[in-house]
Design an enzyme around this catalytic site. Structure first.
Site, PDB file in Angstrom:
ATOM      1  N   ASP A   2      18.855  68.312  59.141  1.00  0.00           N
ATOM      2  CA  ASP A   2      17.876  69.270  58.642  1.00  0.00           C
ATOM      3  C   ASP A   2      16.858  69.651  59.721  1.00  0.00           C
ATOM      4  O   ASP A   2      16.629  68.898  60.671  1.00  0.00           O
ATOM      5  CB  ASP A   2      17.092  68.674  57.468  1.00  0.00           C
ATOM      6  CG  ASP A   2      17.901  68.627  56.183  1.00  0.00           C
ATOM      7  OD1 ASP A   2      19.132  68.783  56.241  1.00  0.00           O
ATOM      8  OD2 ASP A   2      17.291  68.409  55.120  1.00  0.00           O
ATOM      9  N   HIS A 144      17.574  64.389  60.945  1.00  0.00           N
ATOM     10  CA  HIS A 144      16.882  65.580  61.432  1.00  0.00           C
ATOM     11  C   HIS A 144      17.140  65.736  62.927  1.00  0.00           C
ATOM     12  O   HIS A 144      16.742  64.857  63.707  1.00  0.00           O
ATOM     13  CB  HIS A 144      15.382  65.467  61.142  1.00  0.00           C
ATOM     14  CG  HIS A 144      15.070  65.377  59.678  1.00  0.00           C
ATOM     15  ND1 HIS A 144      15.226  64.204  58.964  1.00  0.00           N
ATOM     16  CD2 HIS A 144      14.653  66.314  58.789  1.00  0.00           C
ATOM     17  CE1 HIS A 144      14.903  64.444  57.688  1.00  0.00           C
ATOM     18  NE2 HIS A 144      14.556  65.704  57.555  1.00  0.00           N
TER      19      HIS A 144
HETATM   20 ZN    ZN Z   1      13.307  69.616  56.052  1.00  0.00          ZN
END
Ligand code: ZN
Length: 175
Positions: A2, A144
Site C-alpha cells: 500500500d 507498505h
Molecule cells: Zn494506506
C-alpha cells in the site's frame, strides 16, 4: 503493498522479479502521478495495480460523492495502465455506503488478514516475524512499499514462505 509507488518501489520490483513473484500494489493517486514509469513497469511485469484513493481519507466518514471522487481521480491518473478493479480502503475503513459506491464503479474492496505493522515498527526483522507468524493458506499480507525497512524485509519473507511450500499470486488471482 500500500501507499506507493515510491523511491523504494523499483528495488521491490527487482526483488519480486528475481524471485518470480507477482504482487498487488494499492497505489495513491499523487504517487502514481509522480512515478508513472514505476506503475507502468509493475503492470508490465505482471503485478496488479489497485486503487488506494487520492487523499488517503477515512472513506466511511465521507459522503458518497466524495468517495466516488477518491476512486475516479486515482483511476484516471493511471494512464496507460488498466483501470484498477481492486480498492484498498485506507485503514480498512468501510461501511455499506462505501461498499455501495465501490460496487457502483465496478470495483471490489480488498482488506488483509496479516498486518505486519511495518509502517509503525519500521524494522525489517519485526515486520518479517509478523508476516511469518500470521500467514496461512489464502492470506493477504499487508506491507507498505514506501518504507526501506519494509522493502528490505521482502526477500526473507519470500524465501521462508517458499521453503514452507507457499506460492504467491496477485489478489486478483487469489479472489
Ligand atoms: Zn494506506
Amino acid at each position: 503493498f500500500d501507499d506507493g509507488p515510491g523511491p523504494q518501489t523499483p528495488q521491490l520490483l527487482d526483488t519480486l522479479k528475481a524471485k518470480g513473484v507477482r504482487a498487488t500494489f494499492f497505489t495513491i493517486g499523487p504517487h502514481v502521478r509522480s512515478y508513472p514509469h514505476v506503475v507502468a513497469r509493475a503492470v508490465q511485469e505482471g503485478h496488479v495495480v489497485g486503487n488506494h484513493t487520492w487523499n488517503h481519507p477515512v472513506l466511511s466518514k465521507l459522503a458518497p460523492q466524495q468517495v466516488a471522487n477518491e476512486l475516479t481521480s486515482t483511476n484516471n491518473v493511471a494512464a496507460g495502465a488498466p483501470s484498477p478493479i481492486l480498492v484498498r480502503p485506507p485503514y480498512g475503513a468501510k461501511n455499506p455506503s462505501v461498499m455501495s459506491v465501490i460496487g457502483q464503479h465496478g470495483m471490489v474492496a480488498v482488506i488483509w488478514d496479516v498486518d505486519t505493522e511495518d509502517w509503525k515498527n519500521r524494522n525489517s526483522s519485526i515486520s518479517t516475524q509478523r508476516a511469518l507468524a500470521g500467514v496461512k493458506r489464502g492470506s493477504i499480507i499487508l506491507m507498505h512499499d514506501i518504507h526501506p525497512t519494509s522493502v528490505n524485509a521482502v526477500p526473507c519473507i519470500l524465501n521462508t514462505l517458499k521453503q514452507q511450500g507457499y506460492r504467491f499470486v496477485t489478489v486478483q488471482t487469489l479472489l
